[in-house]
Scaffold this active site. Structure first.
Site, PDB file in Angstrom:
ATOM      1  N   HIS A  88     -51.975 -79.473  13.436  1.00  0.00           N
ATOM      2  CA  HIS A  88     -50.614 -79.439  12.904  1.00  0.00           C
ATOM      3  C   HIS A  88     -50.634 -79.208  11.397  1.00  0.00           C
ATOM      4  O   HIS A  88     -49.818 -78.442  10.867  1.00  0.00           O
ATOM      5  CB  HIS A  88     -49.881 -80.738  13.253  1.00  0.00           C
ATOM      6  CG  HIS A  88     -48.435 -80.710  12.930  1.00  0.00           C
ATOM      7  ND1 HIS A  88     -47.903 -81.370  11.846  1.00  0.00           N
ATOM      8  CD2 HIS A  88     -47.393 -80.093  13.543  1.00  0.00           C
ATOM      9  CE1 HIS A  88     -46.601 -81.167  11.814  1.00  0.00           C
ATOM     10  NE2 HIS A  88     -46.264 -80.395  12.832  1.00  0.00           N
ATOM     11  N   ASP A 133     -44.310 -77.898  15.492  1.00  0.00           N
ATOM     12  CA  ASP A 133     -43.943 -79.227  15.982  1.00  0.00           C
ATOM     13  C   ASP A 133     -44.021 -79.305  17.507  1.00  0.00           C
ATOM     14  O   ASP A 133     -44.418 -80.325  18.072  1.00  0.00           O
ATOM     15  CB  ASP A 133     -42.554 -79.610  15.475  1.00  0.00           C
ATOM     16  CG  ASP A 133     -42.522 -79.833  13.966  1.00  0.00           C
ATOM     17  OD1 ASP A 133     -43.600 -79.836  13.328  1.00  0.00           O
ATOM     18  OD2 ASP A 133     -41.418 -79.998  13.415  1.00  0.00           O
TER      19      ASP A 133
END
Length: 165
Positions: A88, A133
């Site tokens: 991420h 996300d």
């Protein structure tokens, strides 16, 4: 203010298992209500919303986990959860290199049956950030939680990190 009572540290030790259990309980988006269509506009806290939509644990469980979950990150990821957070971080770095602002850019998404559906996107940044996300939410949902990495001391994380793909 005088010294703390001797029993206070003992009380904190007794409460710690209960607090840790709360971190592992399902988040607010994991019940029947998550099966209802919800539309979101993202701020920095909406990352938690996407994780809560998909995963079995409250997003708070990842705030100080391993070497990469939480703000910043460096070193060798400690387990699958830490690798999700490393990925991420890499995704947000690529978005920043593309001129996006991952921590402030807003985008639309929906939580349907514990799945994050991105869109409609108004621009490339919104599309990129929602995918970042969405990817971490799906990644974290497939992991096993290791309590030993919660509140992991950052000084144990090496200075060098694996390269991003």
């Amino acid at each position: 203010m005088g010294p703390l009572p001797v029993c206070l540290p003992i009380m904190l030790l007794l409460l710690l298992p209960s607090l840790l259990l709360l971190l592992l309980l399902p988040g607010p988006g994991s019940g029947e209500a998550s099966r209802i269509l919800r539309v979101h506009r993202r701020g920095i806290l909406e990352l938690a919303g996407t994780v809560g939509c998909v995963g079995p644990r409250t997003p708070i469980a990842y705030m100080k986990y391993g070497c990469f979950c939480g703000l910043g990150g460096h070193g060798q990821p400690r387990d699958a959860i830490d690798w999700c957070c490393h990925g991420h971080d890499c995704c947000y770095t690529r978005a920043e290199e593309a001129g996006c602002s991952p921590k402030t850019e807003r985008y639309s998404w929906q939580c349907v049956n514990q799945s994050v559906l991105c869109g409609p996107a108004e621009n490339k940044c919104q599309e990129l950030l929602c995918k970042c996300d969405q990817e971490i939410a799906n990644c974290l949902a497939q992991t096993e939680y290791n309590l030993k990495y919660l509140f992991y001391p950052q000084f144990l994380c090496e200075p060098d990190s694996p390269k991003c793909d």
